[in-house]
Write a protein that holds these residues in place. Sequence first.
Motif, short mmCIF file in Angstrom:
data_model
loop_
_atom_site.label_atom_id
_atom_site.label_comp_id
_atom_site.label_asym_id
_atom_site.label_seq_id
_atom_site.Cartn_x
_atom_site.Cartn_y
_atom_site.Cartn_z
N LYS A 20 0.83 -1.20 0.00
CA LYS A 20 0.00 0.00 0.00
C LYS A 20 0.86 1.25 0.00
O LYS A 20 2.02 1.24 0.41
N GLU A 23 -1.14 8.67 1.05
CA GLU A 23 -1.72 9.73 0.22
C GLU A 23 -0.66 10.64 -0.38
O GLU A 23 -0.68 10.95 -1.58
N VAL A 26 1.37 9.02 -3.29
CA VAL A 26 0.64 8.87 -4.55
C VAL A 26 0.43 10.24 -5.20
O VAL A 26 0.61 10.40 -6.42
N PHE A 133 -8.63 9.71 0.59
CA PHE A 133 -7.73 8.82 -0.15
C PHE A 133 -7.92 7.39 0.33
O PHE A 133 -8.15 7.15 1.53
N ASN A 135 -6.62 3.09 -0.73
CA ASN A 135 -5.97 2.10 -1.59
C ASN A 135 -7.03 1.14 -2.12
O ASN A 135 -8.02 0.86 -1.45
N TYR A 140 -5.21 3.30 -6.57
CA TYR A 140 -5.51 4.28 -5.54
C TYR A 140 -6.69 5.14 -5.98
O TYR A 140 -6.93 5.32 -7.17
#
Length: 374
Positions: A20, A23, A26, A133, A135, A140
């Motif tokens: 994972k 936030e 990503v 946010f 996963n 995402y």
Amino acid sequence: MKKIFLSLIVICLVLTGCGKRDEKEVLKGFQDKVFNTDSYYLTGEMELVNNEDVYNYNIAVSYRKDDFYKIELINAVNDHEQIILRNTEGVYIVTPSLNKSFKFQSDWPYNNSQVYLLSSLLDDISNDNNRTFENSDEGYIFTSSVNYPNNEKLVRQRVYFGKDYLPTKVEVLDADGNFEIVMKFNKIDLRTEFNDTYFDLNSILDTNNIISNDENKSENKTDETTDNSTNNTNGNSETSPTETQEPSNNDENNNKTEETATIDDIIYPMYLPVNTYLTSTERVNTEDGERLILTFTGDSSFVLMEQVAKYSITPEIIPTYGDVELIGSSLAVINDNSANWFDNGIEYYIVSDVMETDELLEVVRSISVLPVSK
């Protein structure tokens, strides 16, 4: 001891969520993709809900730094193609099948959200401090607010990302969670190169001889047309964006100017403001064909004009002002008190001195029935 160590590893993986991302990681990954590219080319499919109708578009987006954009939208049902072009000369809405273009100065695409532009998605996510946010198995998901000043029922969007930090899908929702716009990305190429003329208007139309609305229309009838036929744009994702196209001298297009077209069916708005009624309908014959003038009076009075849109042998650029708005089946030029658009061979113009822009657009979006012309 070895079993205890392995158990601790398993527990750590469960707690941290193996594979994972958080936030910030990503968002920075997407930001780096957008900021580090000088140009990109993407294709996708967009579904737009308008009242009870659903419109599907095939979309191709070309971008080059310094604010060069070419957005090609093709209606999947009737193949009606329009192009939004931005270059150093201004913003254009081009209708290649008519050899016509609206030209105006505008802040587009920075004045509202755009589901098919990477920079717009980044801005929407970055500017919303209340974004969420999560996963997913595929990548995402960011949920953020949106900015659609001419369509207030659009309140938030979900942007789905792949493991490469590039968007795969966008869903724009109303307050009740209903899907209003869905954009699916098929291809995103961040290394595309465009030739020097790709973002010129004459890459779409032959603009060697340009006329404007206030020039004498009789000149359009007497001009030699051999070198002034329409040039079909590369409006689908199968065509390379680096190809240069030549104007096409098509006799079928030339003959279109000789037709005297009439409108079989009057197209009425499906929505009318309270205490507003149709009070008169007038048919006017012009040298370009038939024109309908519908007058609505009451608390929110307005006038709607419908006219056969004829192919122009000499490319026609129509100076105007306002903003670009996708109203359902077509792109429109919207300003404070009027809207102008082409759809299925008909040109529409609506004007009101009393209605607010959002109410005017409700009327515009309700004119969704495909007219029949001959």
